[in-house]
Design a protein around this motif. Structure first.
Motif, short mmCIF file in Angstrom:
data_model
loop_
_atom_site.label_atom_id
_atom_site.label_comp_id
_atom_site.label_asym_id
_atom_site.label_seq_id
_atom_site.Cartn_x
_atom_site.Cartn_y
_atom_site.Cartn_z
N THR A 25 0.85 -1.18 0.00
CA THR A 25 0.00 0.00 0.00
C THR A 25 0.89 1.24 0.00
OG1 THR A 25 -1.66 -1.19 1.30
CG2 THR A 25 -1.89 1.20 1.16
N VAL A 26 0.65 2.14 -0.95
CA VAL A 26 1.44 3.36 -1.08
C VAL A 26 0.56 4.54 -0.71
CG1 VAL A 26 2.80 4.80 -2.63
CG2 VAL A 26 2.87 2.31 -2.87
N LEU A 162 9.80 1.79 9.95
CA LEU A 162 11.00 2.45 9.45
C LEU A 162 10.62 3.88 9.12
CD1 LEU A 162 12.27 -0.41 7.10
CD2 LEU A 162 12.74 -0.06 9.54
N ARG A 163 10.75 4.76 10.09
CA ARG A 163 10.27 6.12 9.96
C ARG A 163 11.43 7.07 9.71
NH1 ARG A 163 5.21 6.71 14.09
NH2 ARG A 163 4.49 7.90 12.33
N VAL A 293 5.58 -4.09 7.51
CA VAL A 293 6.67 -3.13 7.42
C VAL A 293 6.10 -1.77 7.02
CG1 VAL A 293 8.86 -2.55 6.34
CG2 VAL A 293 8.32 -4.93 6.82
N VAL A 294 6.33 -0.77 7.82
CA VAL A 294 5.89 0.59 7.52
C VAL A 294 7.13 1.42 7.21
CG1 VAL A 294 4.74 2.66 8.39
CG2 VAL A 294 3.88 0.39 9.03
N GLN A 320 3.76 -7.71 4.57
CA GLN A 320 2.85 -6.67 4.13
C GLN A 320 3.56 -5.34 4.26
OE1 GLN A 320 -0.95 -6.77 6.10
NE2 GLN A 320 -1.88 -5.28 4.72
N LYS A 321 3.45 -4.51 3.23
CA LYS A 321 4.23 -3.27 3.18
C LYS A 321 3.29 -2.06 3.09
CE LYS A 321 6.18 -5.42 -0.22
NZ LYS A 321 6.18 -6.85 0.11
N ILE A 322 3.54 -1.07 3.94
CA ILE A 322 2.83 0.20 3.90
C ILE A 322 3.90 1.28 3.71
CG2 ILE A 322 1.28 1.78 5.12
CD1 ILE A 322 0.41 -0.64 6.83
N ILE A 323 3.83 2.01 2.61
CA ILE A 323 4.89 2.92 2.22
C ILE A 323 4.31 4.31 1.99
CG2 ILE A 323 6.66 3.41 0.47
CD1 ILE A 323 6.65 0.37 -0.13
N THR A 324 4.90 5.31 2.61
CA THR A 324 4.56 6.69 2.27
C THR A 324 5.68 7.23 1.39
OG1 THR A 324 5.71 7.81 4.09
CG2 THR A 324 3.53 6.91 4.56
#
Length: 573
Positions: A25-26, A162-163, A293-294, A320-324
């Motif tokens: 998710t982007v 990972l901020r 993973v964020v 599962q990946k959440i990426i900004t």
């Protein structure tokens, strides 16, 4: 196990917010759209650092306007919805305390919701937190305030935040070590080697930086191979987008393992991502755990070549990946349907996404190339001015300056539609909550574009969406609104007030001696000079309409109802 949705109420700047997730998710949106608050809410529930209930403080409550910041708007409520990736997945997992609630559901993909609630305290002390499990088909909630149940969910879905980008200087907050299910002496040695060489490389203190990179990369690669993470090299920034266009994986088969090029950028990307994950990896995980993973802004401080290496490796992780991101390159690399554009108005955060079936396959292809790959930054805009070609593209931004507006600050982007076509752009804009306005010439082609746009209005006022010039093209518009001299000089013609030379002939001659884009630049220079006729009135009105729509976009988006089919799905839960 798969996190499918997140609902948040009365937390920080969010009065109400909803977010759905894919495998990847982007998230994009303006700086105050609520991304950080949503991810913080997720972290407060799933963070298992101390195996304690979620903690909230008085300042975490959303507050209504009033004296001294106002009273809390209500209790904090955070709901995480999980579901099976495929029917029967949970039959093979060690669910522990979750098993009684999940094994009795009807056949099919099972799901449940973990709901956390915190009531504001009257004396300003830390509020008490409660939680419970809601399972479809069960009349009442289960596992109320059961810490064992909460820990089981955290162990099955460990959060790796990972901020602030992937690069972090300074020692790890704790000695990096893999989870206890794989904590062999060799794996622990590799984890320590990754951190040591990473720190030496980032600090730049080592006299042998190339050696640090090589040794750190070798340790990272060996560690990843212990976890059966595959490597690949080329094409990582296009693979997922291509798969979306094809409707399947490229070549119809899983990717073969490819040899690394072993370039510095590739080795550096592998080392950076591995070190970042190790720093945040929870010490304990459940059997069969699948981390979430964020990653916030993974492109920060990374060259495109290194970013390609990071993205390629990340694509191989079975997590599962959440990426900004603020990167149009990453945005174009991700499948369009994984994109979530967030907007916020009056505390309400709304997600916008392109749903299945919204675009035909051919429309998706055109949009992916002409907009996402070629004009990816437009996806971050509030409003698209849809123009026919390069002349309008060059003119309008500078005309905005002449009229007193900065398109970048207003969130306005000019997008050429001639090759892509209007329907894909308008449909995508509508799905993503982006306002749009069409500028067309007054010739036959322009009139046909107007008719196509009218068919896509969906009740919007035509004046908000369409500007059709009376003149045959934008050159004639400028000629008739005080800029005839510019074209006459470019044509090498001296035309008196009594001359009968038609504007068409002058413009044609000028464009023969100078290209259309070059003439556009000359007109822009003339418009910006003191004492110029300024912006032609039709274009000024259009610019002011677009600025109004862009400034009002968050409010309009908050008031726009969900399509009926999506509203029914939300109410059915």
């Amino acid at each position: 196990m798969f996190l499918s949705e997140l609902d948040v109420e009365n937390f920080r700047g969010i009065r109400r917010g909803h977010l759905s997730f894919d495998e990847t998710t982007v998230l994009i949106g303006e700086n105050d759209c609520g991304k950080s608050s949503l991810l913080d809410a997720l972290a407060r529930v799933l963070d298992a650092a101390d195996a304690a209930p979620p903690r909230f403080e008085p300042q975490h409550f959303h507050r209504v306007d009033g004296p001294a910041g106002g009273a809390p708007a209500g209790p904090i409520r955070i709901a995480l919805r999980f579901q099976e990736r495929h029917a029967g997945e949970w039959d093979t997992q060690a669910l522990g305390p979750l098993a009684p609630a999940l094994t009795g559901q009807l056949p099919g993909a099972r799901r449940f919701a973990l709901e956390v609630r915190a009531e504001p305290s009257e004396d300003g002390t830390s509020p008490q937190t409660t939680w419970e499990l809601r399972v479809p088909g069960m009349a009442s909630a289960v596992g109320r305030d059961d810490l064992g149940l909460l820990d089981a969910i955290r162990a099955l879905n460990p959060l790796i935040p990972l901020r602030g980008g992937l690069i972090a200087a300074g020692p790890a907050p704790c000695p990096p070590a893999p989870p206890n299910d794989v904590a062999t002496p060799e794996v622990e040695r590799l984890a320590r080697a990754v951190e040591t060489h990473y720190q030496a490389l980032i600090a730049g203190a080592s006299p042998q930086l190339e050696r640090e990179l090589e040794e750190g990369f070798k340790a990272a690669r060996a560690l990843l191979e212990q976890r059966a993470v595959a490597f690949h090299s080329g094409g990582s920034l296009t693979r997922l987008a291509l798969a979306e266009l094809l409707g399947r994986a490229p070549n119809g088969a899983p990717r073969a393992r490819q040899a690394l090029h072993s370039s510095s950028a590739e080795r550096l990307g592998v080392l950076i991502l591995t070190a970042a994950v190790l720093r945040q990896l929870p010490v304990t995980q459940g059997s069969g755990a699948r981390p979430i993973v964020v990653i916030e802004d993974p492109e920060a401080h990374l060259h495109l070549m290194t970013l390609a290496s990071v993205w390629g490796l990340l694509d191989n992780f079975d997590v599962q990946k959440i990426i900004t991101t603020q990167s149009e390159t990453l945005l174009a690399a991700a499948p369009l349907q994984s994109l979530r554009r967030l907007t916020r108005y009056a505390g309400c955060v709304r997600q916008w996404r392109v749903h299945d079936g919204a675009l035909k396959p051919e429309e998706l292809r055109k949009l992916s190339y002409h907009l996402r790959a070629r004009r990816g930054e437009a996806s971050f805009a509030r409003l698209w001015i849809l123009v026919e070609g390069e002349t309008e593209f060059w003119m309008l931004r500078e005309l905005g300056h002449v009229a007193g507006y900065d398109f970048d600050l207003e969130g306005i982007a000019c997008v050429e539609f001639a090759q892509c076509g209007l329907p894909p752009l308008v449909k995508a804009a509508r799905e993503l909550g982006i306002e749009w306005h069409l500028l067309t010439d007054g010739d036959a082609a322009g009139l046909s574009y107007v008719e196509k746009a009218r068919a896509l209005l969906r009740g919007d006022p035509a004046g908000d969406r369409i500007t059709a010039l009376r003149e045959r093209d934008i050159e004639h518009c400028f000629y008739q609104h005080g800029y005839a001299g510019v074209y006459q000089r470019a044509a090498g013609m001296r035309v008196s007030l009594r001359s009968t030379v038609p504007a068409k002939a002058v413009i044609h001659r000028a464009l023969q001696r100078s290209s259309k884009p070059h003439m556009a630049l000359q007109v822009i220079l003339a418009a910006s000079e003191p004492g110029s006729p300024g912006v032609p009135e039709p274009l000024r009105q259009m610019i002011e309409t677009c600025v109004r729509l862009a400034r009002d976009a968050p409010r309009r988006g908050a008031q726009e109802p969900l399509p009926a089919r999506r509203q029914r799905r939300r109410l059915a839960r």
